[in-house]
Design a protein around this motif. Sequence first.
Motif, mmCIF file in Angstrom:
data_model
loop_
_atom_site.group_PDB
_atom_site.id
_atom_site.type_symbol
_atom_site.label_atom_id
_atom_site.label_comp_id
_atom_site.label_asym_id
_atom_site.label_seq_id
_atom_site.Cartn_x
_atom_site.Cartn_y
_atom_site.Cartn_z
ATOM 1 N N LYS A 59 0.768 -1.296 -0.065
ATOM 2 C CA LYS A 59 0.059 0.000 0.000
ATOM 3 C C LYS A 59 0.691 1.269 -0.085
ATOM 4 O O LYS A 59 0.419 2.133 -0.787
ATOM 5 C CB LYS A 59 -1.041 0.002 1.457
ATOM 6 N N VAL A 60 1.981 1.291 0.720
ATOM 7 C CA VAL A 60 2.830 2.537 0.663
ATOM 8 C C VAL A 60 3.363 2.600 -0.843
ATOM 9 O O VAL A 60 3.678 3.636 -1.113
ATOM 10 C CB VAL A 60 4.065 2.137 1.912
ATOM 11 N N HIS A 61 3.790 1.549 -1.332
ATOM 12 C CA HIS A 61 4.448 1.577 -2.557
ATOM 13 C C HIS A 61 3.524 1.891 -3.540
ATOM 14 O O HIS A 61 3.901 3.077 -4.372
ATOM 15 C CB HIS A 61 4.947 0.319 -2.754
ATOM 16 N N ALA A 63 1.006 3.989 -2.871
ATOM 17 C CA ALA A 63 0.582 5.429 -2.683
ATOM 18 C C ALA A 63 1.773 6.438 -2.980
ATOM 19 O O ALA A 63 1.440 7.480 -3.448
ATOM 20 C CB ALA A 63 0.268 5.722 -0.963
ATOM 21 N N GLN A 64 2.994 5.955 -3.071
ATOM 22 C CA GLN A 64 4.045 6.727 -3.564
ATOM 23 C C GLN A 64 4.233 6.813 -4.986
ATOM 24 O O GLN A 64 5.219 7.233 -5.705
ATOM 25 C CB GLN A 64 5.349 6.244 -3.006
ATOM 26 N N GLY A 65 3.242 6.263 -5.733
ATOM 27 C CA GLY A 65 3.381 6.406 -7.348
ATOM 28 C C GLY A 65 3.894 5.150 -7.990
ATOM 29 O O GLY A 65 3.928 5.296 -9.129
ATOM 30 N N GLU A 67 6.871 3.718 -8.394
ATOM 31 C CA GLU A 67 8.209 3.500 -8.480
ATOM 32 C C GLU A 67 8.916 4.445 -7.588
ATOM 33 O O GLU A 67 8.690 5.788 -7.756
ATOM 34 C CB GLU A 67 8.497 3.666 -9.796
ATOM 35 N N LEU A 68 9.956 4.075 -6.889
ATOM 36 C CA LEU A 68 10.642 4.974 -5.935
ATOM 37 C C LEU A 68 11.784 5.754 -6.891
ATOM 38 O O LEU A 68 12.342 4.904 -7.595
ATOM 39 C CB LEU A 68 11.140 4.427 -4.634
ATOM 40 N N GLY A 80 16.065 10.975 -4.295
ATOM 41 C CA GLY A 80 15.421 10.140 -3.230
ATOM 42 C C GLY A 80 15.997 10.927 -1.699
ATOM 43 O O GLY A 80 15.878 10.150 -0.925
ATOM 44 N N PRO A 82 14.482 13.344 0.536
ATOM 45 C CA PRO A 82 13.249 14.187 1.231
ATOM 46 C C PRO A 82 13.833 14.785 2.481
ATOM 47 O O PRO A 82 14.587 14.520 3.042
ATOM 48 C CB PRO A 82 12.098 13.300 1.209
#
Length: 140
Positions: A59-61, A63-65, A67-68, A80, A82
């Motif tokens: 779910k976190v992945h 929500a972050q779009g 691809e990190l 990367g 922030p």
Amino acid sequence: MKTNVNLLWVLAVFFAVVTAVYVVWSLVDPFHGRVEWAGTFMLGLSTILMAFVAFYLDKVHAAQGGELPEDRLDGNIDDGDPEMGFFSPWSWWPIFLAASTALLFLGLAVGYWISFIGVGLGLVALTGWVYEYYRGLFAR
């Protein structure tokens, strides 16, 4: 991160299979012949833990779009990086809080009366840490 999620789902399935095998094995054991609950609960809770962590990271992945920046081949180091928050570089309160937590757990292991001292010192340290920027040299 997607690789980590997939590995955790594989571990969840593995622990579920091992739990089932463990229950069947303990039932067919001629000397035991019944479910061994401690190992069954441990393996079942390991299954649930892996599933929870995999679900959360998925779910976190998402929500972050999806691809990190650190997963991309064309990503830079600064992509990367922030803002992580504000941390006081010269604060002594976290050290006192860690010492009081150590006293609390020492009290649980040795004698419960030490835990009361650890809780008292922990409340003082937590109050000091929360209010350190309201008094003294760094007051705002």
